[in-house]
Design a protein around this motif. Structure first.
Motif, PDB file in Angstrom:
ATOM      1  N   LEU A  52       0.856  -1.180   0.000  1.00 26.30           N
ATOM      2  CA  LEU A  52       0.000   0.000   0.000  1.00 26.30           C
ATOM      3  C   LEU A  52       0.892   1.230   0.000  1.00 26.30           C
ATOM      4  N   LEU A  53       0.659   2.118  -0.945  1.00 21.81           N
ATOM      5  CA  LEU A  53       1.399   3.370  -1.000  1.00 21.81           C
ATOM      6  C   LEU A  53       0.519   4.469  -0.417  1.00 21.81           C
ATOM      7  N   GLY A  54       1.004   5.124   0.619  1.00 23.66           N
ATOM      8  CA  GLY A  54       0.242   6.174   1.280  1.00 23.66           C
ATOM      9  C   GLY A  54       0.530   7.541   0.698  1.00 23.66           C
ATOM     10  N   ASN A  55      -0.102   8.547   1.289  1.00 22.42           N
ATOM     11  CA  ASN A  55       0.086   9.900   0.769  1.00 22.42           C
ATOM     12  C   ASN A  55       1.458  10.442   1.139  1.00 22.42           C
ATOM     13  N   GLY A  56       1.859  11.469   0.416  1.00 23.53           N
ATOM     14  CA  GLY A  56       3.140  12.109   0.662  1.00 23.53           C
ATOM     15  C   GLY A  56       4.267  11.592  -0.201  1.00 23.53           C
ATOM     16  N   ILE A  57       4.012  10.554  -0.990  1.00 21.24           N
ATOM     17  CA  ILE A  57       5.043  10.030  -1.892  1.00 21.24           C
ATOM     18  C   ILE A  57       4.876  10.759  -3.225  1.00 21.24           C
ATOM     19  N   ASP A  58       5.881  11.544  -3.603  1.00 18.74           N
ATOM     20  CA  ASP A  58       5.740  12.302  -4.843  1.00 18.74           C
ATOM     21  C   ASP A  58       5.804  11.364  -6.055  1.00 18.74           C
ATOM     22  N   PRO A  59       5.283  11.790  -7.197  1.00 13.11           N
ATOM     23  CA  PRO A  59       5.178  10.904  -8.365  1.00 13.11           C
ATOM     24  C   PRO A  59       6.505  10.280  -8.818  1.00 13.11           C
ATOM     25  N   GLU A  60       7.577  11.028  -8.754  1.00 12.84           N
ATOM     26  CA  GLU A  60       8.878  10.490  -9.182  1.00 12.84           C
ATOM     27  C   GLU A  60       9.338   9.378  -8.243  1.00 12.84           C
ATOM     28  N   CYS A  61       9.184   9.612  -6.938  1.00 11.45           N
ATOM     29  CA  CYS A  61       9.568   8.591  -5.953  1.00 11.45           C
ATOM     30  C   CYS A  61       8.676   7.361  -6.082  1.00 11.45           C
ATOM     31  N   GLU A  62       7.388   7.588  -6.321  1.00 11.49           N
ATOM     32  CA  GLU A  62       6.471   6.461  -6.465  1.00 11.49           C
ATOM     33  C   GLU A  62       6.861   5.599  -7.669  1.00 11.49           C
ATOM     34  N   GLU A  63       7.171   6.236  -8.769  1.00 14.08           N
ATOM     35  CA  GLU A  63       7.564   5.493  -9.971  1.00 14.08           C
ATOM     36  C   GLU A  63       8.835   4.681  -9.722  1.00 14.08           C
ATOM     37  N   ALA A  64       9.822   5.291  -9.088  1.00 17.50           N
ATOM     38  CA  ALA A  64      11.075   4.593  -8.793  1.00 17.50           C
ATOM     39  C   ALA A  64      10.852   3.463  -7.798  1.00 17.50           C
ATOM     40  N   LEU A  65      10.026   3.700  -6.791  1.00 15.36           N
ATOM     41  CA  LEU A  65       9.740   2.688  -5.789  1.00 15.36           C
ATOM     42  C   LEU A  65       9.012   1.495  -6.404  1.00 15.36           C
ATOM     43  N   ARG A  66       8.002   1.769  -7.215  1.00 17.37           N
ATOM     44  CA  ARG A  66       7.290   0.686  -7.911  1.00 17.37           C
ATOM     45  C   ARG A  66       8.262  -0.149  -8.748  1.00 17.37           C
ATOM     46  N   ALA A  67       9.134   0.519  -9.487  1.00 19.43           N
ATOM     47  CA  ALA A  67      10.089  -0.186 -10.345  1.00 19.43           C
ATOM     48  C   ALA A  67      10.997  -1.092  -9.517  1.00 19.43           C
ATOM     49  N   LYS A  68      11.495  -0.593  -8.391  1.00 17.43           N
ATOM     50  CA  LYS A  68      12.385  -1.387  -7.548  1.00 17.43           C
ATOM     51  C   LYS A  68      11.659  -2.594  -6.953  1.00 17.43           C
TER      52      LYS A  68
END
Length: 99
Positions: A52-68
């Motif tokens: 679950l990804l919560g609020n406060g994660i900016d779009p660039e970080c979310e994309e990188a995190l998903r990829a990892k």
């Protein structure tokens, strides 16, 4: 069988609430963290069924995190959860697990 859910958020107070909500259900094991490094470390060490990804994660970080995360375990389900009551949380989790 317990479902292990990794929650990643940036707000420590909301993360504490999510920890309480996720671990209130005996069929779920919630692990809640605020940093990507901590999340990736746990993800590598434990069998995670849902992220679950919560609020406060900016779009660039979310994309990188998903990829990892997907590079480690391509079949893991990753959904966004930005708030709402425990009923909404339950519905989101059950929909993700059953899809």
């Amino acid at each position: 069988m317990q479902t292990t859910i990794l929650y990643i958020g940036r707000d420590t107070e909301i993360t504490a609430v999510m920890n309480r909500l996720l671990n209130a259900r005996p069929e779920w094991k919630g692990i809640c963290v605020c940093t990507d490094d901590e999340a990736i470390s746990i993800f590598k060490e434990q069998s995670i069924d849902l992220v679950l990804l919560g609020n406060g994660i900016d779009p660039e970080c979310e994309e990188a995190l998903r990829a990892k995360l997907l590079a480690i375990k391509p079949e893991v389900k990753i959904i966004q959860h930005y708030g709402g009551g425990s009923g909404l949380l339950y519905g989101e989790i059950m929909t993700a697990l059953n899809s």
